[in-house]
Design an enzyme around this catalytic site. Structure first.
Site, PDB file in Angstrom:
ATOM      1  N   ASP A  22       6.683  11.533   2.448  1.00 24.27           N
ATOM      2  CA  ASP A  22       5.382  10.852   2.402  1.00 24.27           C
ATOM      3  C   ASP A  22       4.598  11.245   3.650  1.00 24.27           C
ATOM      4  O   ASP A  22       5.067  12.056   4.455  1.00 24.27           O
ATOM      5  CB  ASP A  22       5.562   9.322   2.293  1.00 24.27           C
ATOM      6  CG  ASP A  22       4.465   8.702   1.439  1.00 24.27           C
ATOM      7  OD1 ASP A  22       3.288   8.849   1.815  1.00 24.27           O
ATOM      8  OD2 ASP A  22       4.771   8.089   0.404  1.00 24.27           O
TER       9      ASP A  22
ATOM     10  N   HIS B 237      -0.049  12.193  -0.335  1.00 24.02           N
ATOM     11  CA  HIS B 237       1.059  11.653   0.468  1.00 24.02           C
ATOM     12  C   HIS B 237       1.853  12.793   1.116  1.00 24.02           C
ATOM     13  O   HIS B 237       3.086  12.783   1.135  1.00 24.02           O
ATOM     14  CB  HIS B 237       1.974  10.778  -0.395  1.00 24.02           C
ATOM     15  CG  HIS B 237       1.344   9.463  -0.766  1.00 24.02           C
ATOM     16  ND1 HIS B 237       1.257   8.407   0.098  1.00 24.02           N
ATOM     17  CD2 HIS B 237       0.747   9.053  -1.918  1.00 24.02           C
ATOM     18  CE1 HIS B 237       0.634   7.385  -0.509  1.00 24.02           C
ATOM     19  NE2 HIS B 237       0.311   7.752  -1.729  1.00 24.02           N
TER      20      HIS B 237
ATOM     21  N   GLU C 107      -2.089   8.277  -5.914  1.00 26.42           N
ATOM     22  CA  GLU C 107      -3.031   8.053  -4.822  1.00 26.42           C
ATOM     23  C   GLU C 107      -3.390   9.340  -4.069  1.00 26.42           C
ATOM     24  O   GLU C 107      -3.147   9.452  -2.873  1.00 26.42           O
ATOM     25  CB  GLU C 107      -2.423   7.054  -3.816  1.00 26.42           C
ATOM     26  CG  GLU C 107      -2.080   5.720  -4.446  1.00 26.42           C
ATOM     27  CD  GLU C 107      -1.410   4.759  -3.476  1.00 26.42           C
ATOM     28  OE1 GLU C 107      -1.790   3.593  -3.459  1.00 26.42           O
ATOM     29  OE2 GLU C 107      -0.470   5.191  -2.744  1.00 26.42           O
TER      30      GLU C 107
HETATM   31  C1  ACM Z   1       2.697   3.699  -5.476  1.00 27.75           C
HETATM   32  O1  ACM Z   1       2.978   2.527  -5.248  1.00 27.75           O
HETATM   33  N1  ACM Z   1       1.816   4.328  -4.724  1.00 27.75           N
HETATM   34  C2  ACM Z   1       3.316   4.436  -6.548  1.00 27.75           C
END
Ligand code: ACM
Ligand code: ZN
Length: 496
Positions: free
Chosen positions: A172, A232, A296
């Site tokens: 991440d 991420h 995201e």
């Molecule tokens: C997530 O909670 N961003 C998958």
């Protein structure tokens, strides 16, 4: 009427013998464990459990004229996958699995009975099978690194609760946690962040990963890695800045949230890098599934990046979202070539992905994401954040640990996957999963607190779905189950 046996998840059916409603078997050293040839591995598992729980060392024998715990695998009578039967009567104990996993689950049920009744086991006949074949737990080790020894402790608990998928969120913005020999800077740089003057770091060597995958496999748990792409990815970009749009000097992120520093979609180099990287990582994980994240991903940089914009125009894309979709399609082809099925968070579900691709539905109550996925004939795994995100608080006390909203034990238990999906499309529902995001869990103790006892409720919905018992009964069994949690030194939340 007897009280329900203290077993979690509760078996599909328990019957008692009318002639001996209150009779029990006394397990002592006159018993031997007698496995059929296919059941040898499970025999040693059971032998160890009985030794640990009762301090009783039973022999494993090919045959015996004496009393026995017979173990067998037979798929001619038990036909559903991973099912088992467990019989305790005056002839002894018999556990039959439809396959090795089923036999292992039967042993887990016996183990819970041993914890509760010790050597006095009630005469009964249990028939059991799981409703869902995806019974998962996710753990983010990027925000806070968790040692292998702790992950094994978690895997042990998953095994007792008959959970079978460990989703390992390895990368991440805040840390890259898996060794790559091909791209060593991913860990040399990407696994460390400067946290107010102190270096926070950690990663798993490939050897440790092999060891964990094997440990989980012995407990019938598949490990599914997640390499989150194309968003991420700030830790990855800190290691290899040329993967980003503007190649600026970037640090592993030291904030929570969603970084705008994401992979460039216009450079060919990004795709060749990801191909080499995934082809190195894929063989470490025998599961047929591979999770590519996809959640995201801001397109701020893509809007002003000349490479992204020329790629967008050359392909006649309407907008930047199509850049991510095109990239997901590339990942899908790469995984297919490597005989893996792609799983992604629900944001990936745009346009033309193959029907094999699996959508993990997480946003809100998940309903919108589920509807969309099943309308496109995609299989789904449900982990709605307003219920199954275990980083949320588990009580309304002002000092309760956790972030965002509240999802208490009852809320988790009462989650009904079938309510989220129409009857005609229920075959696309693979199962459920709880997610542990660790921004606000710094240590293994914190993770344990957030996980237990909610994982017991997750195990019930994963194994039993609409077949589950009333809440009040589950609460009683949870109280009994605390013996097991204490035995394993699990620091659970007391506020139910
Ligand atoms: C997530 O909670 N961003 C998958
Ligand atoms: Zn770009």
């Amino acid at each position: 009427m007897k009280n329900l046996e203290p077993i979690i998840p509760y078996p599909m059916q328990i019957e008692y013998f009318d002639d001996f409603p209150d009779d029990y078997l006394i397990l002592d050293k006159t018993y031997s464990i007698v496995p059929s040839s296919k059941a040898n591995k499970c025999a040693s598992v059971l032998q160890k459990e009985i030794l640990q729980i009762l301090n009783l060392n039973l022999q494993i024998k090919k045959e015996t004229k004496g009393l026995e715990i017979a173990l067998d695998i037979d798929n001619s009578q038990l036909i559903t996958k991973d099912s088992y039967s467990l019989t305790i009567d005056d002839y002894g104990i018999e556990i039959i699995g439809n396959n090795e996993a089923g036999l292992f689950y039967g042993i887990q049920t016996l183990k819970q009975l041993l914890f509760n009744y010790h050597d006095h086991l009630p005469f009964c006949e249990i028939e059991d099978d799981p409703i869902y074949h995806w019974r998962g737990l996710h753990l983010d080790v990027s925000r806070h690194f968790m040692p292998i020894s702790f992950i094994k402790k978690l895997i042990d608990q998953m095994a007792i609760l008959k959970l079978n998928r460990f989703h390992w969120h390895l990368t991440d913005d805040q840390g890259w946690r898996i060794e790559s020999k091909r791209f060593p800077k991913l860990t040399e740089i990407g696994s460390k962040r400067n946290q107010n003057g102190e270096i926070y770091e950690g990663f798993y060597s490939q050897e440790q990963i092999n060891d964990l995958v094997l440990y989980a496999k012995e407990r019938f748990i598949e490990v599914i890695p997640e390499i989150d792409l194309p968003g991420h990815t700030q830790a990855m970009i800190a290691a290899y800045p040329s993967l980003s749009c503007f190649e600026e000097d970037t640090k592993v992120w030291n904030e929570w949230g969603v970084s705008e520093n994401v992979l460039c979609m216009g450079k060919f180099e990004v795709r060749s890098f990801i191909t080499e990287l995934l082809e190195e990582i894929i063989p470490l994980f025998p599961s047929k599934y591979f999770h590519i994240g996809g959640d995201e991903c801001p397109d701020t940089n893509w809007k002003s990046c000349p490479n992204c914009q020329s790629y967008l125009k050359n392909n006649n894309f309407q907008n930047e979202r199509e850049l991510q979709h095109d990239f997901t399609t590339f990942l899908e082809a790469l995984l297919k070539k490597n005989k893996k099925t792609l799983i992604g968070w629900n944001e990936i579900n745009e346009g033309k992905l193959s029907d094999q691709t699996i959508i993990m539905c997480w946003q809100g109550d998940g309903k919108e994401a589920i509807q969309k996925a099943v309308s496109l004939n995609k299989s789904v795994i449900l982990c709605p954040n307003n219920t199954l995100y275990f980083d949320w608080k588990q009580s309304i006390f002002p000092d309760e640990k956790g972030a965002f909203g509240v999802t208490n034990l009852k809320r988790v238990y009462e989650f009904d996957p079938e309510q989220h999906i129409e009857f005609e499309t229920q075959h696309l529902l693979l199962g459920v999963q709880a997610n542990l995001w660790t921004e606000y869990m710094q240590t293994p103790d914190d993770v344990e607190y957030m996980t237990f006892p909610r994982l017991l409720a997750l195990a019930e919905i994963a194994w039993n779905s609409g077949r589950k018992q009333p809440w009040e009964d589950f609460l009683k069994r949870t109280e009994e189950y605390k013996k097991i949690l204490k035995n394993y030194h699990i620091k659970y939340c007391e506020r139910i």
